[in-house]
Design an enzyme around this catalytic site. Sequence first.
Site, PDB file in Angstrom:
ATOM      1  CE  LYS A  22       3.051  57.807  34.414  1.00  0.00           C
ATOM      2  NZ  LYS A  22       3.332  59.254  34.302  1.00  0.00           N
ATOM      3  CG  ASN A  23      -0.396  60.461  33.678  1.00  0.00           C
ATOM      4  OD1 ASN A  23       0.642  60.265  34.296  1.00  0.00           O
ATOM      5  ND2 ASN A  23      -0.449  60.577  32.361  1.00  0.00           N
ATOM      6  NE  ARG A  92       7.896  67.829  31.659  1.00  0.00           N
ATOM      7  CZ  ARG A  92       8.412  69.036  31.510  1.00  0.00           C
ATOM      8  NH1 ARG A  92       9.711  69.181  31.469  1.00  0.00           N
ATOM      9  NH2 ARG A  92       7.641  70.089  31.391  1.00  0.00           N
ATOM     10  CB  CYS A 116      11.652  65.744  29.208  1.00  0.00           C
ATOM     11  SG  CYS A 116      10.098  65.617  28.367  1.00  0.00           S
ATOM     12  NE  ARG A 121       6.101  66.951  28.920  1.00  0.00           N
ATOM     13  CZ  ARG A 121       5.890  65.774  29.494  1.00  0.00           C
ATOM     14  NH1 ARG A 121       6.816  64.858  29.470  1.00  0.00           N
ATOM     15  NH2 ARG A 121       4.758  65.526  30.100  1.00  0.00           N
ATOM     16  N   PRO A 122       7.463  73.488  28.456  1.00  0.00           N
ATOM     17  CG  PRO A 122       6.867  75.426  27.295  1.00  0.00           C
ATOM     18  CD  PRO A 122       7.096  73.954  27.121  1.00  0.00           C
ATOM     19  CB  VAL A 123       5.861  74.764  33.910  1.00  0.00           C
ATOM     20  CG1 VAL A 123       6.077  73.266  33.839  1.00  0.00           C
ATOM     21  CG2 VAL A 123       7.131  75.457  34.398  1.00  0.00           C
ATOM     22  CG  ASP A 124       4.269  78.872  29.133  1.00  0.00           C
ATOM     23  OD1 ASP A 124       4.458  77.650  29.042  1.00  0.00           O
ATOM     24  OD2 ASP A 124       3.585  79.505  28.304  1.00  0.00           O
ATOM     25  CD  GLN A 125      -0.127  78.886  29.088  1.00  0.00           C
ATOM     26  OE1 GLN A 125      -1.225  79.398  29.343  1.00  0.00           O
ATOM     27  NE2 GLN A 125       0.808  79.534  28.416  1.00  0.00           N
ATOM     28  CG  ASP A 304       0.562  59.721  27.595  1.00  0.00           C
ATOM     29  OD1 ASP A 304       1.491  60.355  27.066  1.00  0.00           O
ATOM     30  OD2 ASP A 304       0.151  59.957  28.761  1.00  0.00           O
ATOM     31  CB  ILE A 326       0.474  66.473  22.361  1.00  0.00           C
ATOM     32  CG1 ILE A 326      -0.970  66.091  22.038  1.00  0.00           C
ATOM     33  CG2 ILE A 326       0.599  67.007  23.791  1.00  0.00           C
ATOM     34  CD1 ILE A 326      -2.000  67.134  22.331  1.00  0.00           C
ATOM     35  NE  ARG A 396       9.194  58.427  34.730  1.00  0.00           N
ATOM     36  CZ  ARG A 396       8.847  59.300  33.780  1.00  0.00           C
ATOM     37  NH1 ARG A 396       9.529  59.348  32.660  1.00  0.00           N
ATOM     38  NH2 ARG A 396       7.833  60.113  33.948  1.00  0.00           N
TER      39      ARG A 396
HETATM   40  C1  UD1 Z   1       0.326  65.141  30.839  1.00  0.00           C
HETATM   41  C2  UD1 Z   1       0.579  63.689  31.134  1.00  0.00           C
HETATM   42  C3  UD1 Z   1       1.361  63.056  29.993  1.00  0.00           C
HETATM   43  C4  UD1 Z   1       0.646  63.308  28.670  1.00  0.00           C
HETATM   44  C5  UD1 Z   1       0.342  64.782  28.482  1.00  0.00           C
HETATM   45  C6  UD1 Z   1      -0.511  65.054  27.257  1.00  0.00           C
HETATM   46  C7  UD1 Z   1       0.673  63.643  33.547  1.00  0.00           C
HETATM   47  C8  UD1 Z   1       1.506  63.484  34.769  1.00  0.00           C
HETATM   48  N1  UD1 Z   1       1.318  63.596  32.393  1.00  0.00           N
HETATM   49  O1  UD1 Z   1       1.598  65.788  30.750  1.00  0.00           O
HETATM   50  O2  UD1 Z   1       1.459  61.662  30.247  1.00  0.00           O
HETATM   51  O3  UD1 Z   1       1.477  62.863  27.607  1.00  0.00           O
HETATM   52  O4  UD1 Z   1      -0.376  65.284  29.621  1.00  0.00           O
HETATM   53  O5  UD1 Z   1      -1.699  64.348  27.323  1.00  0.00           O
HETATM   54  O6  UD1 Z   1      -0.535  63.768  33.621  1.00  0.00           O
HETATM   55  N2  UD1 Z   1       2.656  73.310  27.493  1.00  0.00           N
HETATM   56  C9  UD1 Z   1       3.197  74.594  27.442  1.00  0.00           C
HETATM   57  N3  UD1 Z   1       3.177  75.350  28.590  1.00  0.00           N
HETATM   58  C10 UD1 Z   1       2.669  74.878  29.765  1.00  0.00           C
HETATM   59  C11 UD1 Z   1       2.123  73.594  29.806  1.00  0.00           C
HETATM   60  C12 UD1 Z   1       2.128  72.824  28.657  1.00  0.00           C
HETATM   61  O7  UD1 Z   1       3.675  75.025  26.402  1.00  0.00           O
HETATM   62  O8  UD1 Z   1       2.699  75.619  30.765  1.00  0.00           O
HETATM   63  C13 UD1 Z   1       2.641  72.475  26.262  1.00  0.00           C
HETATM   64  C14 UD1 Z   1       3.519  71.230  26.384  1.00  0.00           C
HETATM   65  O9  UD1 Z   1       4.864  71.524  26.055  1.00  0.00           O
HETATM   66  C15 UD1 Z   1       2.847  70.305  25.384  1.00  0.00           C
HETATM   67  C16 UD1 Z   1       1.362  70.664  25.529  1.00  0.00           C
HETATM   68  O10 UD1 Z   1       1.341  71.966  26.107  1.00  0.00           O
HETATM   69  O11 UD1 Z   1       3.282  70.578  24.085  1.00  0.00           O
HETATM   70  C17 UD1 Z   1       0.548  69.733  26.397  1.00  0.00           C
HETATM   71  O12 UD1 Z   1       1.255  69.469  27.585  1.00  0.00           O
HETATM   72  P1  UD1 Z   1       0.546  69.094  28.955  1.00  0.00           P
HETATM   73  O13 UD1 Z   1      -0.872  68.720  28.727  1.00  0.00           O
HETATM   74  O14 UD1 Z   1       0.834  70.165  29.950  1.00  0.00           O
HETATM   75  O15 UD1 Z   1       1.359  67.799  29.373  1.00  0.00           O
HETATM   76  P2  UD1 Z   1       1.676  67.374  30.848  1.00  0.00           P
HETATM   77  O16 UD1 Z   1       0.610  67.871  31.734  1.00  0.00           O
HETATM   78  O17 UD1 Z   1       3.096  67.697  31.181  1.00  0.00           O
END
Ligand code: UD1
Length: 416
Positions: A22-23, A92, A116, A121-125, A304, A326, A396
């Site tokens: 899936k991922n 997401r 969630c 889980r922000p997307v700032d990066q 996971d 994480i 899912r």
């Molecule tokens: C992906 C996986 C998810 C897995 C996770 C960690 C997919 C679709 N999902 O989720 O199954 O549990 O990796 O291995 O591949 N963070 C920030 N800012 C950002 C991005 C991330 O603060 O812009 C933080 C997140 O809140 C979290 C950490 O970084 O605490 C890691 O998150 P991330 O690796 O981005 O997880 P996903 O890519 O959402």
Amino acid sequence: MDKLLIEGGAPLRGEIAISGAKNAALPILCAALLSSEPLSLSNLPQLNDISTMLRLIGQMGVSIARDGDGVTLDAAQLSNPLAPYEMVKTMRASILVLGPLVARHGEARVSLPGGCAIGARPVDQHIKGLAAMGAEIHVEHGYIHAKAKRLKGARICTDMVTVTGTENLMLAACLAEGETIIENAAREPEVVDLANCLSAMGARISGAGSDTVRIEGVESLSGAAYRIMPDRIETGTYLCAAAATGGEVRLTRTQAGSLDAIIDKLLEAGCDIQGESGAISLKAPPRLKSVSLRTAPYPAFPTDMQAQFMAINAIADGVATIRETIFENRFMHAVELMRLGADIQIDGSNATVRGVAQLEGAHVMATDLRASASLVIAGLAAQGETLVHRIYHLDRGYERIEEKLSALGARVRRVN
Ligand code: UD1
């Protein structure tokens, strides 16, 4: 709402095939947005998250032809670069359309995912990286609005290791002008699978799988045919289910290579594991031993798989400590496992699990995808009936889970 009824106590035995990851599939589906030529994918898992992503890119004008576990995507005409809140809130990973849309279409409007169940889980990066590549970004009314005539290569160092963040920036950089260097990149096998698919489409990427990924942008990408890698988390989950029930299974169409951290822990728990080309076998010991673990980015132990190992530790001999590094709120399965008789203490991001001799069936509530998997594993190992509520979470990420478990001799049934 569907529930899963499990009559516990049957050791899992036999052989099943693992589905596509899936991922890996989710970012690879978004790669189709980068080319005006068709992308044909095989080993696509049949999951709700995959249908959501197909619907999302479909409403952007991508034509989709499905054929069994294959799909051909044609993004010759992109018309509507919008990812609405209704879709992003259910998945997401919808954020993965942001990079490719700006890179190819010059514009994207993607809803902010919001928090969630497992954390903020922000997307700032993702935003920071695209801005460094020259995108003009405004966040307004809950939407990220990004625009760029043509993205420019940049050196980007992410503040933390982010999987979809790395993937989004890789996707965007393929069509940028010049070289992009992503430092502190995620090294997950799914990042490598995306890079392999993009390379098959003509992208120039090196270093995927290390913490520095380099992408030399090209004018356009071509079509390609690509097979999605096997799902290492599905593989790990069935290995845990077999271990918890004292079973013996062989999982085919998978690879042991990307499962080192998981296999190490199962060996430590006393399981006998054999890897062959394209398959893994596990034989459980009469009683599992407790295994302590700490989650961290790949190649360390994956978050996971944390919930599934909590289920194993609940019935193992000894005391295990589990540290989640994480996500800040990823222990919701613990209280549900306690309804089955598990002895677990939570202290912030640490859990202490004292193994008990036997779990007992009960009603439990699934709260997220991997939490659901841990409840299923515990239910399979427990004495009596367990009813897992809200299994839409399972749908899912686990293809035909009750069919696969039944094929291994489990007594499970989907009830409404
Ligand atoms: C992906 C996986 C998810 C897995 C996770 C960690 C997919 C679709 N999902 O989720 O199954 O549990 O990796 O291995 O591949 N963070 C920030 N800012 C950002 C991005 C991330 O603060 O812009 C933080 C997140 O809140 C979290 C950490 O970084 O605490 C890691 O998150 P991330 O690796 O981005 O997880 P996903 O890519 O959402």
